[in-house]
Design a protein around this motif. Structure first.
Motif, PDB file in Angstrom:
ATOM      1  N   UNK A  89     -24.162   8.586  23.540  1.00 27.51           N
ATOM      2  CA  UNK A  89     -23.148   9.529  24.172  1.00 27.51           C
ATOM      3  C   UNK A  89     -21.819   9.528  23.599  1.00 27.51           C
ATOM      4  N   UNK A  90     -21.706   8.766  22.512  1.00 34.22           N
ATOM      5  CA  UNK A  90     -20.533   8.533  21.831  1.00 34.22           C
ATOM      6  C   UNK A  90     -20.656   9.295  20.354  1.00 34.22           C
ATOM      7  N   UNK A  91     -19.812  10.255  20.241  1.00 36.47           N
ATOM      8  CA  UNK A  91     -20.062  11.128  19.068  1.00 36.47           C
ATOM      9  C   UNK A  91     -19.872  10.280  17.879  1.00 36.47           C
TER      10      UNK A  91
ATOM     11  N   UNK B 224     -15.158  -3.057  24.422  1.00 38.13           N
ATOM     12  CA  UNK B 224     -15.831  -2.837  25.885  1.00 38.13           C
ATOM     13  C   UNK B 224     -15.605  -1.140  26.033  1.00 38.13           C
ATOM     14  N   UNK B 225     -14.295  -0.831  25.732  1.00 38.12           N
ATOM     15  CA  UNK B 225     -13.950   0.404  26.264  1.00 38.12           C
ATOM     16  C   UNK B 225     -14.313   1.502  25.363  1.00 38.12           C
ATOM     17  N   UNK B 226     -14.693   1.116  24.004  1.00 36.99           N
ATOM     18  CA  UNK B 226     -15.165   2.085  23.093  1.00 36.99           C
ATOM     19  C   UNK B 226     -13.786   2.766  22.471  1.00 36.99           C
ATOM     20  N   UNK B 227     -13.080   2.048  22.132  1.00 32.07           N
ATOM     21  CA  UNK B 227     -11.709   2.772  21.680  1.00 32.07           C
ATOM     22  C   UNK B 227     -11.731   2.623  20.161  1.00 32.07           C
ATOM     23  N   UNK B 228     -10.882   3.717  19.746  1.00 33.07           N
ATOM     24  CA  UNK B 228     -10.683   3.422  18.002  1.00 33.07           C
ATOM     25  C   UNK B 228     -11.962   3.733  17.343  1.00 33.07           C
ATOM     26  N   UNK B 229     -13.141   4.571  17.892  1.00 29.36           N
ATOM     27  CA  UNK B 229     -14.122   4.591  17.213  1.00 29.36           C
ATOM     28  C   UNK B 229     -14.795   3.126  16.614  1.00 29.36           C
TER      29      UNK B 229
ATOM     30  N   UNK C 245     -11.005  -3.181  23.093  1.00 32.16           N
ATOM     31  CA  UNK C 245     -11.360  -2.113  22.413  1.00 32.16           C
ATOM     32  C   UNK C 245     -12.874  -1.990  22.247  1.00 32.16           C
TER      33      UNK C 245
END
Lengths: 382, 197
Positions: free
Chosen positions: A210-212, A366-371, A364
């Motif tokens: 679900x993460x582009x 865990x929260x799927x930040x910063x690609x 970062x």
């Protein structure tokens, strides 16, 4: 030494700890030069894994330099650059002597249902891990290997778990030429599973996430067809249509116990801990594979029961294959593939985080930040 | 009439690409085509060389009574020595190991409960040290600013945004409640002291 320590769900910090000592004649102590945070570390970080104790150091992906060896160690010497499989194993028990290294019976007093894993709770043996400047490595004559001169250190780190596990996931699918392979999860293991499926002759590889930004990586790195499940009312029906209503020959679950995709399952399993996580990826795998097909599970699941649609697996005549990867059995072939350029594991690394910034690294990832796809940890002792 | 889809008849679906096309497009395609020539095949290989030069490993000294699963015949010869059990959480853990097998839900649920007790034992204990727990720095939440927290989440078709709003409540909620409780306790003590004067 400096080491990451767990302080409770969603909380980690760096503390001063004693350098590990030799506790058994075949121990080594390794000075960690590069480590990593693994997606399965997030299950610990989120408080999902029973008997995860405050004060423990996580980390089962690391490479380094031998700092000290016990009196019975024959194959390693101080100063050797080594890569260490995530499995702690003895090499001599009923299971190890048959090659089931990840199922060793001599290293985990806390449970018989899982072997030993570095830095992965007491359920996996109570060993401190490699997100630290130094780490104790039991059975130094069995687990670690010297890093070949030609191998890049970042490739070596990814060969301690993520790449072998992904390749193993594809292998458990028993792929034959022309098979349609669906991989749930475009994290590091899913990306490597997709890439490995081609090496085994897959005719079509489809990756679901679900993460582009991860799906983009699945297209560019793993040459895969991709679908974002958020865009479909029912991803299972979409996959059936995409395979001419047959279903995939092989489906690989590279997600594990904290799957998104079903709000209710995620909240009851992952947030409220009413089941052993959210098994939606596994249920989707069971639903989207063809009758008589194979579901391979390399996503991490804990020991607590989950609401898995087992009846469908029975009635569809599925083969379910799963295990923790016996890393060292995969290495010779994977070394060849890295050397030949078929696999370049470090291509998926997105972040290099100093050990002192481990809290930010975990958040970062865990929260799927910063690609973020794969964060490495750069040791201060390197 | 439309063509009949694959599973309703005996034929196999046609491949989208030929082996040659796949080999041209994907480096290494098919190099591990033979299932019998893949690593860790067959799964079990009695007598595999592992590097072990012992039949049964020497036993690691047991420096404190090491908890173990009752499904083991004895303490394994090697074990981890991280974080021995202590306090109430330690007592719960020891009971879970001594009383229930891995096949019993009670074993795991007690261990999960002990984990929560352990966290709060340490949170409270940390306030008696020079380095009290700090939920802001330990959660790494400040990386929301350096890691593009807003841009990473919104307009991205992410499923996890549906439940991520709960995380601050799950992580921070107990701290807020504990803080309010502490304030209430201090006020109560002050009122009680004032009433005595």
């Amino acid at each position: 030494m400096r080491a990451m320590v767990y302080r409770g769900p969603y909380k980690v910090r760096v503390e001063e700890k004693d350098i590990p000592r030799i506790e058994h004649p075949n121990d080594a102590v390794v000075r960690v030069t590069t480590g990593a945070i693994c997606g399965s570390d997030l299950h610990l970080y989120h408080g999902m894994m029973p008997d995860t104790r405050v004060g423990m150091t996580f980390g089962h992906e690391f490479v380094g330099v031998v700092h000290e060896v016990g009196p019975s160690v024959q194959n390693l010497a101080v100063g050797d650059r080594v890569m260490v499989p995530f499995n702690v194993y003895c090499g001599s028990c009923y299971f190890c002597s048959r090659g089931l290294y990840s199922n060793c019976h001599n290293v985990n007093p806390n449970a018989t249902a899982v072997g030993g894993i570095y830095g992965y709770s007491h359920t996996c043996g109570g060993y401190d891990g490699g997100q630290a400047e130094f780490v104790r490595v039991p059975f130094a004559d069995v687990g670690p290997a010297k890093i070949p001169d030609w191998m890049d250190e970042e490739d070596a780190v990814l060969l301690t778990d993520a790449l072998p596990t992904g390749y193993f996931g594809a292998q458990l699918g028993d792929i034959v030429e022309g098979d349609t392979v669906v991989v749930f999860g475009a994290g590091p293991v899913g990306l490597f599973a997709a890439k490995s499926a081609w090496l085994m002759g897959a005719g079509r590889v489809i990756v679901i996430d679900h993460l582009e930004y991860r799906l983009e990586k699945a297209r560019s790195f793993a040459h895969a067809e991709t679908y974002n499940f958020v865009e479909y009312d029912d991803i299972v029906v979409h996959l059936k249509k995409a395979t001419d209503y047959l279903g995939a020959d092989v489906v690989i679950d590279a997600v594990g116990a904290e799957a998104d995709g079903n709000f209710l399952q995620h909240v009851t399993g992952t947030k409220l801990k009413l089941q052993g996580g959210s098994p939606i990826a596994l249920n989707w795998a069971i639903d989207s594979v063809r009758k008589g097909g194979t579901v391979s599970v390399v996503g991490a699941y804990g020991p607590i029961f989950s609401a898995v649609k087992f009846g469908d697996a029975v009635n569809k005549g599925l083969t379910l294959r799963m295990n923790q990867c016996p890393v060292k059995r995969q290495w010779p072939r994977l070394f060849e593939h890295v050397r030949n350029g078929y696999l370049k594991p470090s291509d998926i690394v997105t972040h290099r985080i100093p050990l002192e910034h481990i809290s930010e690294g975990y958040h970062i990832f865990s929260a799927k930040l910063d690609d973020c796809i794969k964060p490495l940890i750069v040791s201060t002792a390197a | 009439m439309a063509e009949i889809p694959t599973p309703y008849t005996a034929g196999k679906p046609a491949l989208k690409e030929s082996a040659e096309q796949l080999r041209d497009r994907i480096p290494g395609w098919g190099v591990d085509l033979d299932p019998a020539d893949r690593p860790s095949f067959p799964r079990e290989q009695p007598g595999i060389q592992t590097g072990a030069h012992w039949d049964f490993p020497e036993r690691q000294p047991e420096e404190w009574p090491r908890e173990r699963s009752i499904e083991h015949a004895f303490l394994t010869p090697v074990f981890g020595t991280s974080t021995p059990p202590a306090g109430l959480s330690g007592a719960i853990r020891k009971y879970a190991y001594a009383r229930f097998s891995e096949g019993r839900a009670a074993h795991w649920l007690l261990l999960i409960a002990a984990d929560r007790v352990d966290a709060w034992e340490h949170h409270l204990g940390s306030f008696a040290t020079l380095r009290p727990d700090n939920p802001v720095t330990e959660t790494g939440v400040l990386s929301e600013f350096s890691g593009h927290g807003v841009r990473s989440r919104f307009g991205q078709k992410r499923a996890d945004v549906n439940h991520q709003w709960m995380d601050p409540l799950i992580v921070g909620g107990p701290w807020v409640l504990a803080g309010l409780g502490a304030v209430a306790a201090v006020r109560g003590l002050r009122r009680a002291a004032g009433a005595r004067r």
